[in-house]
Scaffold this motif. Structure first.
Motif, mmCIF file in Angstrom:
data_model
loop_
_atom_site.group_PDB
_atom_site.id
_atom_site.type_symbol
_atom_site.label_atom_id
_atom_site.label_comp_id
_atom_site.label_asym_id
_atom_site.label_seq_id
_atom_site.Cartn_x
_atom_site.Cartn_y
_atom_site.Cartn_z
ATOM 1 N N PHE A 97 36.763 32.292 -2.819
ATOM 2 C CA PHE A 97 35.716 31.284 -2.983
ATOM 3 C C PHE A 97 34.509 31.865 -3.729
ATOM 4 O O PHE A 97 33.924 31.214 -4.597
ATOM 5 C CB PHE A 97 35.283 30.731 -1.630
ATOM 6 N N SER A 100 35.210 31.920 -7.291
ATOM 7 C CA SER A 100 35.017 30.618 -7.941
ATOM 8 C C SER A 100 33.557 30.434 -8.346
ATOM 9 O O SER A 100 33.264 29.828 -9.383
ATOM 10 C CB SER A 100 35.457 29.479 -7.009
ATOM 11 N N SER A 149 36.256 23.723 -5.567
ATOM 12 C CA SER A 149 36.934 25.016 -5.441
ATOM 13 C C SER A 149 37.118 25.410 -3.977
ATOM 14 O O SER A 149 38.080 26.101 -3.643
ATOM 15 C CB SER A 149 36.130 26.103 -6.171
ATOM 16 N N PHE A 150 36.194 24.978 -3.124
ATOM 17 C CA PHE A 150 36.355 25.210 -1.691
ATOM 18 C C PHE A 150 37.607 24.500 -1.190
ATOM 19 O O PHE A 150 38.415 25.073 -0.448
ATOM 20 C CB PHE A 150 35.113 24.699 -0.936
ATOM 21 N N THR A 153 40.691 26.336 -2.811
ATOM 22 C CA THR A 153 40.978 27.640 -2.212
ATOM 23 C C THR A 153 41.724 27.469 -0.901
ATOM 24 O O THR A 153 42.718 28.145 -0.636
ATOM 25 C CB THR A 153 39.684 28.434 -1.967
#
Length: 252
Positions: A97, A100, A149-150, A153
């Motif tokens: 993360f 990212s 992205s969280f 992931t």
């Protein structure tokens, strides 16, 4: 937890996949510029396609980062040295993360650089159009990419544990990136009476990459900006929990 995170950061920094991700981002953004006839204002606000490429890079790098532990059998050493599987899992999640966020910052800097090189100062970053400046749109869209992205992931880790096949995880990520929003929208148009439920499906989460600066997309996603943000985080947490459960039960 601190020690596990430090070890994972060290390991990730010495893996070539982190460098490959940065190179893919660079060339993908550059390709977006040279393949188009003209550079529009929207190209800059979306970071020359970076908001689409960052999630793809994350799902590929994230799944590879975890899969290599099993491929190289280093997972055995990790489990022997650590008293907590949860610390191992969370440390890896945090590393990807954070990566990212690094990709997002790099994308912003590259956007400024490419804008300087290829637009001949055609666009003023501070001029307000439709209530937003260009720099505001870029930063908000990149914030949307970080939130998504969280979600990604968590999804990549869960799929890595579920399928045990890195290629499958990457393929699912590609399908979500290029067809997720379209399929979700088509599904809601096909079953309008169930929109209140269907709109919360995981494929709708990708709308956050553009909707924060394009209010017109609300009519497609049927979700408010605040709802999209909460849903992305909620899904990410659900994937983390389920992924950890699979990791804990997985035989090595």
């Amino acid at each position: 937890m601190g020690k596990s995170l430090e070890e994972e950061v060290y390991k990730f920094n010495h893996e070539k996949i982190s460098l490959y991700g940065l190179l893919v981002l660079f060339f993908a953004m550059l390709y977006n510029i040279v393949s188009g006839k003209t550079i529009e204002r929207s190209n800059l606000s979306y970071g020359f396609g970076a908001i689409e490429w960052i999630p793809l890079i994350i799902i590929a790098v994230g799944s590879a980062f975890f899969a290599m532990e099993y491929k190289n059998r280093t997972i055995l050493t990790m489990l022997y040295k650590s008293t907590s599987k949860l610390k191992i899992y969370l440390a890896k999640f945090l590393v990807i993360f954070l990566y990212s966020i690094v990709l997002t910052v790099v994308a912003i800097l590259l956007t400024f650089l490419f804008s300087f090189l290829f637009t001949s100062h055609k666009y003023d970053w501070l001029t307000t159009i439709n209530g937003h400046s260009l720099i505001f749109d870029l930063l908000i869209n990149m914030l949307g990419a970080i939130i998504y992205s969280f979600f990604i992931t968590g999804l990549s880790f869960m799929l890595c544990m579920l399928t045990r096949n890195n290629a499958v995880v990457v393929c699912i990520g590609i399908v979500l990136a290029f067809f997720g929003a379209g399929f979700s929208g088509a599904l809601m148009r096909s079953f309008p009476e169930a929109v209140s439920i269907i709109k919360w499906n995981p494929m709708s989460m990708i709308f956050i990459s553009q909707q924060l600066t394009r209010t017109s997309l609300i009519s497609t996603s049927h979700l408010l900006d605040s709802e999209l943000i909460i849903a992305n985080i909620a899904y990410g947490l659900i994937f983390v929990v389920f992924g950890y459960y699979l990791f804990k039960k997985r035989r090595v």
